[in-house]
Every structure is written in C-alpha cells, then in structure tokens.
Design a protein around this motif. Structure first.
Motif, PDB file in Angstrom:
ATOM      1  N   PRO A 249       0.709  -1.364   0.145  1.00 32.60           N
ATOM      2  CA  PRO A 249       0.065  -0.450   0.265  1.00 32.60           C
ATOM      3  C   PRO A 249       1.136   1.154   0.212  1.00 32.60           C
ATOM      4  N   SER A 250       2.368   1.062   0.549  1.00 31.35           N
ATOM      5  CA  SER A 250       2.984   2.373   0.807  1.00 31.35           C
ATOM      6  C   SER A 250       3.351   3.125  -1.090  1.00 31.35           C
ATOM      7  N   ALA A 251       3.175   1.712  -1.374  1.00 28.52           N
ATOM      8  CA  ALA A 251       4.634   2.165  -2.998  1.00 28.52           C
ATOM      9  C   ALA A 251       3.366   2.237  -3.997  1.00 28.52           C
ATOM     10  N   PHE A 252       2.087   1.570  -3.877  1.00 26.41           N
ATOM     11  CA  PHE A 252       0.740   1.371  -5.002  1.00 26.41           C
ATOM     12  C   PHE A 252       0.169   2.430  -4.982  1.00 26.41           C
ATOM     13  N   MET A 253      -0.363   2.831  -3.314  1.00 25.00           N
ATOM     14  CA  MET A 253      -1.774   3.361  -2.757  1.00 25.00           C
ATOM     15  C   MET A 253      -1.174   4.572  -2.273  1.00 25.00           C
ATOM     16  N   ALA A 254       0.047   4.621  -1.575  1.00 24.25           N
ATOM     17  CA  ALA A 254      -0.200   5.851  -0.923  1.00 24.25           C
ATOM     18  C   ALA A 254       0.541   6.940  -1.912  1.00 24.25           C
ATOM     19  N   ALA A 255       1.744   6.676  -2.849  1.00 20.10           N
ATOM     20  CA  ALA A 255       1.927   7.798  -3.235  1.00 20.10           C
ATOM     21  C   ALA A 255       2.642   9.314  -2.700  1.00 20.10           C
ATOM     22  N   GLY A 256       3.257   8.664  -1.879  1.00 18.63           N
ATOM     23  CA  GLY A 256       4.121  10.412  -1.226  1.00 18.63           C
ATOM     24  C   GLY A 256       2.894  10.972  -0.684  1.00 18.63           C
ATOM     25  N   ARG A 257       2.023  11.215  -0.701  1.00 17.80           N
ATOM     26  CA  ARG A 257       0.927  12.117  -0.379  1.00 17.80           C
ATOM     27  C   ARG A 257       0.724  11.936   1.645  1.00 17.80           C
ATOM     28  N   HIS A 296       7.657  -0.006  -9.577  1.00 16.11           N
ATOM     29  CA  HIS A 296       6.025   0.005  -8.278  1.00 16.11           C
ATOM     30  C   HIS A 296       5.766   1.337  -7.427  1.00 16.11           C
ATOM     31  N   ILE A 297       6.381   2.224  -7.746  1.00 19.25           N
ATOM     32  CA  ILE A 297       6.606   3.024  -6.918  1.00 19.25           C
ATOM     33  C   ILE A 297       5.856   4.313  -7.854  1.00 19.25           C
ATOM     34  N   CYS A 298       4.002   4.477  -7.699  1.00 19.74           N
ATOM     35  CA  CYS A 298       3.581   5.316  -7.929  1.00 19.74           C
ATOM     36  C   CYS A 298       3.601   6.792  -7.412  1.00 19.74           C
ATOM     37  N   LEU A 315      10.712  11.064   0.190  1.00 17.30           N
ATOM     38  CA  LEU A 315       9.880  11.201  -0.794  1.00 17.30           C
ATOM     39  C   LEU A 315       8.863  10.034  -0.655  1.00 17.30           C
ATOM     40  N   VAL A 316       9.083   8.823  -0.609  1.00 19.87           N
ATOM     41  CA  VAL A 316       7.210   7.582  -0.669  1.00 19.87           C
ATOM     42  C   VAL A 316       7.125   7.667   1.052  1.00 19.87           C
ATOM     43  N   TRP A 317       7.192   8.111   2.053  1.00 20.83           N
ATOM     44  CA  TRP A 317       6.894   8.304   3.072  1.00 20.83           C
ATOM     45  C   TRP A 317       7.175   9.900   3.622  1.00 20.83           C
ATOM     46  N   ALA A 318       5.928  10.706   3.117  1.00 25.37           N
ATOM     47  CA  ALA A 318       6.168  11.592   3.082  1.00 25.37           C
ATOM     48  C   ALA A 318       5.701  12.369   4.057  1.00 25.37           C
ATOM     49  N   GLY A 319       5.915  13.250   5.120  1.00 25.48           N
ATOM     50  CA  GLY A 319       5.127  13.355   7.326  1.00 25.48           C
ATOM     51  C   GLY A 319       6.204  13.271   8.127  1.00 25.48           C
TER      52      GLY A 319
END
Length: 319
Positions: A249-257, A296-298, A315-319
């Motif tokens: 879900p981190s790679a395909f769905m969260a999209a760094g948001r 895989h990184i969306c 970038l991937v796990w922003a926040g």
C-alpha cells in the motif's frame, strides 16, 4: 464443454510455458469444468479470469475454481493454510474453501466468491478523503491479520531470517538487473548495513500476506463512503516481521501523499513516522520478493525528485 479422456493438464516446467498454456483457455477450460462437475457444481456460466498466475474460473456468482500448476504448489499450500487459519478471525470477509483436490498433479481449490468491486477498478477515481479512509482500513486489516495465531503457517517456507538473508545477498544484483538508477544503487551498501540492524530477524513472526495491493481486495460504496469489503489471494504468504506488509500500500496507493501515509500507518498502529521507521521501510521495499522500484513506486517523476535513497524514503513516506 466436456473433458475427453485424452485431455490432461500438462507438465509445465517454467513460467513461460505456464503463461502460454493459461493464455489459451480452450486448452484447459474443459478440464476445469470437468473438475467442477465432479463436485456437483454449477458450470452453466463459467467466467475465465485473464489475469493472475494460476488457472482461475468463476462458476456462476457464488464460487471460484483455482487450479495451481505443480511448479507453484507452494502457492496452493500457502493459500489453503491461510484460508483455513484466518477463517472467522477477521472483521473482513475472505474466501471460504468449498472443495479441494488434485487433477493430473495440479492441486486445486474451490472457494467462495466475495461481493464488491475490485480495488484496482475504482481506486484511481476515488476522492482523496476516500483514499485516506480506505488506507486507514487497510492498515487496520494488516494489523488484524497479524494478530491471528500462526497455526500451520508457522511451517511455511522460507523462514524469515533465511528469506531476509537471501534477499540481502541478491539485492544489489537484482536492482542492477532491473535498471534502478545508479544514484540510488550507490546507497545500497549503506542501506543494507543499516537493514541488518533495523530489521528484526528473530522477533516473534506474524502472518504476512505480502501483497496488499488494489488487485487483491474488494471495495464497496455505502452512502458515498467507500470501504474495504473483502480480501483475497493468499498464495504468497510468509511469516516474519510485521512492517513488511506496509510496502504494497505504501508503493501502489499512498503515492507519497502525507495524508494517505498517515492514514495507513495510524490504521496499522504507528503514530510516529521517524527516520528509523522510514529507513526500515525503505530497506524492506528494496528487499521485498517482488521489489522493482521502477515499476512499483506510483509517484510521478520520483526518479528526478530524489537524488539518493535517503531523499527517496522522505518522498515515499512523506509526513
């Protein structure tokens, strides 16, 4: 369609020959229907599923027949054990086993068909608040699966420590072969060194589905609110360290948001996203058995937006 005595499931020795056989349903659908008929099942409206690895056919609205080639017997063992172990233990529907057997050396399962819309069909069009809602539910579901006792899954191979060590040994060669940019490969040695400290090898293992991705769950909308309604495909189950299942879900769905990342992690039970957690997730993403960052990184333009693996994890796990 009736299977004649001369029709047998073949002996396939590699993935390419399996794909070729699966892509021609006329070769195997009569045999699949014969299997269904042998269990007294309705074969009046079969539906061949074109995607996936195994031979899969829907039998009406209620059941699915899944036939596994001998070379993927481990997937059959994993799926069967997982469905039996998780039955009645989750708040979310999963398939139930209605029948099982072996035909020409190919094991098969007849499982119940779940209601809902395939996640991959609706995920791209969901409003942002609904994506955050669903990701929170995915995090909660991962945690729920991981609370279940291992049962027979404790015997599933490979064991976590063996699996991780093998992934670490092959990591650099894998990502070079898959074309990961040199600026990211340059940080692999440091990351692998950190991984040995950050990834527990002997912590009490939990059930890992391996692929919490939109293709493997069902969604439904009720009064304008989208919710997770079903989970399926347990052919790649492992047992091991819990964070491994956050990667899909981190790679395909969260999209760094940031909002999506926060929802997923909070649903899972993590309230603090610190450098150590990001670093561990980055290491696990590169060590995942299906790891291929380029595919895989969306996140649009991520290759240009990060200069190394540390910037990439931010970038991937922003926040």
């Amino acid at each position: 369609m009736t299977a004649t005595p001369s029709q047998q499931l073949p002996h396939v020795t590699d993935a390419a020959s399996l794909r070729a056989f699966r892509s021609a349903p006329s070769q195997w659908l009569p045999i699949a229907l014969d299997i269904a008929r042998s269990h007294g099942l309705d074969i009046s409206a079969p539906h061949v599923f074109a995607t996936g690895t195994n031979l899969v056919v829907g039998l009406g609205e209620a059941l699915i027949l899944k036939i596994f080639p001998p070379l993927l017997r481990a997937q059959f063992i994993s799926e069967r054990a997982s469905l039996m172990q998780l039955a009645g233990r989750l708040h979310l529907p999963i398939p139930e086993i209605a029948a099982e057997g072996v035909r020409d050396g190919w094991p098969y399962l007849v499982i119940t068909r779940l209601a809902g819309t395939l996640g991959s069909e609706v995920w791209p069009s969901l409003p942002e608040d609904q994506k955050e809602r669903v990701l929170r539910q995915i995090g909660e579901t991962i945690a729920s699966v991981q609370r279940a006792p291992l049962g027979a899954l404790a015997q599933i191979e490979p064991r976590w420590d063996d699996f991780m060590r093998r992934q670490m040994q092959g990591c650099k060669a894998r990502h070079e072969r898959l074309g990961l940019a040199p600026k990211f490969r340059a940080g692999l040695d440091d990351l692998l060194c950190d991984a040995a400290q950050l990834i527990p090898m002997d912590a009490p293992p939990v059930i890992l589905i391996g692929e919490y991705i939109p293709e493997n769950f069902l969604l439904a909308c009720d009064d304008g609110q989208w919710s997770l309604k079903g989970l399926f495909d347990f052919g790649d189950v492992l047992t091991g360290w819990r964070d491994y299942d956050l990667l899909g879900p981190s790679a395909f769905m969260a999209a760094g948001r940031p909002g999506r990342v926060k929802s997923l992690l909070e649903g899972f039970g993590y309230t603090k996203l610190d450098f150590a957690l990001k670093r561990r997730l980055m290491a696990l993403m590169l060590l995942h058995r299906a790891s291929d960052l380029n595919s895989h990184i969306c996140i649009a333009g991520w290759q240009e937006r990060a200069d190394d693996l540390v910037e990439l994890q931010e970038l991937v796990w922003a926040g």
